[in-house]
Design a protein around this motif. Structure first.
Motif: not given
Length: 570
Positions: A311-325, A339-345
């Motif tokens: 749904g948006d640009l994904i930050s590696p820091d956010m992934l690491k923070m969540f998994s660490g938490c 993942s990536y997708g859109l209405t038109e697909t």
């Protein structure tokens, strides 16, 4: 009420099939042979509704007969103001049994209030040529007589249908494999949502690819969803994919998630969820509330093998923070599935490898260098290419350009034909996104329409916002939007800032923040930005992305109240 209800089981007595059905009703007929289904929870985590697939099939056929009595003709379109409830599911499948085309949309009174929503609804009615609206009683009362077509109420239709005998299938007229299924409107990054008609064949093709190759669905998988059913991930990824995969799914409304995001975590822990999906802000919000909680719930997230994110640009820091938490709660970093997708697909185009850690690269633009998470490789049958927007030349690895995709569930036009989908002679369509390929992995850098052009230089709004948040994290995600405005016949950058009431009351603090932001944008991009503060929330799409175009339109149209202007000092 919850004591009278029992959740549907995770394991099913029928052999798992990965969505190899030609129609929605064929998928439901097979799922009805098992015990799985939908469970609905409230903001406190109490079970408020259960609908197994056997009940769903029987009751939706009765509702179809009730709809038939309303006098609708085959392929008539009905606007559904979507809600997370058993009644919505029954009405949706009733349409499938009767050959009516549902058009699920949101009810969100955001910038501009009810008049703006009614104006948007009028555009959707005109675009879809819908014959009626189906909504809850509360929304029907709010809309009143302000719309040009009749309004039906979910609960009334279901209650009246309960008085009817279950009809024979021959009394109904289900969609066939070559017919439509429903109309999906874009997630709302602008105030002019565009609708695409999703066919039964599109659903079969995309859901099969997602379940078989993306999720690698297993018999022991149980899902959890809080995404709204008017969004394609909520509708296809959880409602329909759960039916097509005969899986049990536990549901929470998006409104209840926002009120209490810890319930998402607690219910996944309680029912051993294997698959969930959320936009970036969902993970951030849940993590923030957990960190702030004085009485942290005891969690077991070890069963979560697919934590989809997009749904948006994904930050590696956010992934690491969540998994660490949540590492102590058994959460595995490798569970993240970008993942990536859109209405038109229809839904998905690319997905990462299950049971593998996300792939990370460094995005280098004119302004910054930042780590970026891959959205994975193209699903079987799909192709992705990156081209130069000016020359149409195909770009090499790690060269940023326009993202074009093609595949078996691509939609080539919008329902009203007023805004054709841009395509080429090879069958690719333009997504509107920018990014690059590296080792067949797709990396998203932003939306092309969010590029700010100043004196011939391309400046990405996301780069500016990201840089500001890195230096000033107290701003908060989705509280700033970089946009372009025309001032004295010259393109300029403006920063819209959604301020808290406490901040808004402190004139000196506003002035100080505006100066800091201006200094940073000069350092980052070499331009002078105009900083505009409002106490209104910036608009988001249904997938949780910042709707910059809508924010810009609200400001330019006067629907955004500016409390402080760095150049006007309101």
């Amino acid at each position: 009420m919850s004591s009278e209800l029992v959740v549907t089981p995770t394991l099913n007595s029928i052999p798992i099939r990965h969505g190899d059905f030609t129609t929605t009703t064929e998928a439901l007929a097979y799922a009805a042979g098992g015990e799985a289904g939908f469970n609905f929870f409230n903001v406190s985590g109490e079970l408020t509704g259960v609908l197994d697939y056997k009940q769903m099939q029987a009751q939706s056929m009765r509702v179809a007969l009730q709809l038939k009595q309303q006098g609708f003709s085959r392929h008539d379109r009905l606007i559904f103001i979507a809600e997370t409830s058993p009644d919505f599911l029954l009405l949706f499948f009733a349409c499938q049994y009767l050959g009516l085309i549902p058009c699920p949309i949101a009810f969100t009174v955001n910038l501009g209030g009810m008049p703006a929503y009614l104006e948007k609804l009028d555009r959707i009615i005109a675009s879809s040529q819908a014959k009626a609206i189906i909504s809850s009683q509360a929304i029907a009362d709010a809309i009143g007589k302000s719309v040009s077509i009749p309004t039906l109420v979910y609960s009334d239709m279901v209650h009246q249908a309960q008085q009817l005998d279950r009809p024979e299938l021959s009394a109904l007229s289900p969609f066939t494999a070559d017919e439509p299924a429903y109309i999906q409107f874009s997630s709302g990054s602008t105030t002019h949502p565009k609708g695409v008609q999703i066919s039964q064949r599109d659903l079969h093709t995309n859901i099969y690819a997602v379940l078989r190759y993306g999720m690698k669905l297993r018999p022991e998988d149980r899902s959890f969803n809080w995404l709204p059913f008017h969004h394609n991930m909520g509708m296809i990824g959880f409602l329909l994919a759960s039916v097509y995969g005969q899986r049990t799914v536990d549901c929470l409304s998006a409104e209840n998630f926002v009120q209490n995001p810890l319930i998402w975590l607690e219910l996944m822990s309680k029912y051993k969820t294997a698959i969930t999906f959320a936009p970036v802000f969902g993970y951030q919000f849940a993590m923030k509330k957990y960190a702030e909680s004085e009485n942290k719930p005891s969690l077991d997230l070890s069963s979560l093998r697919v934590a989809g994110i997009g749904g948006d640009l994904i930050s590696p820091d956010m992934l690491k923070m969540f998994s660490g938490c949540f590492a102590s709660s058994g959460f595995n970093y490798q569970s993240f599935l970008p993942s990536y997708g859109l209405t038109e697909t229809t839904l998905a185009v690319t997905t990462s490898d299950v049971d593998q850690p996300p792939v990370i690269d460094t995005l280098t633009s004119e302004l910054i260098q930042k780590p970026i998470v891959s959205c994975g490789k193209a699903l079987p049958g799909f192709e992705v290419k990156i081209i130069d927007g000016a020359t149409q030349a195909k770009l090499s690895e790690r060269e940023i350009g326009q993202i074009w995709v093609k595949g078996p569930s691509i939609i080539t036009g919008y329902i009203d034909d007023q805004a054709p989908i841009e395509s080429d002679n090879e069958g690719y369509i333009y997504t509107g996104d920018l990014g690059y390929l590296w080792q067949d992995q797709l990396f998203i850098s932003g939306r092309e329409k969010d590029v700010i052009i100043i004196r011939g230089r391309n400046i990405w709004a996301q780069d500016i916002e990201w840089s500001l948040l890195q230096t000033m994290p107290q701003i908060g995600v989705n509280n700033i939007a970089a946009i372009s405005i025309n001032q004295q016949q010259e393109e300029r950058m403006a920063i819209l800032f959604s301020a808290s009431e406490e901040l808004a009351a402190d004139h000196n603090q506003l002035q100080q923040l505006a100066t800091e932001i201006q200094n940073l944008t000069r350092k980052i991009a070499g331009v002078q930005a105009r900083v505009l503060f409002t106490t209104q929330k910036l608009p988001l799409t249904s997938s949780g992305k910042l709707a910059r175009a809508q924010a810009k339109e609200a400001y330019l149209s006067g629907n955004m109240v500016i409390i402080y202007d760095s150049e006007g000092h309101i």
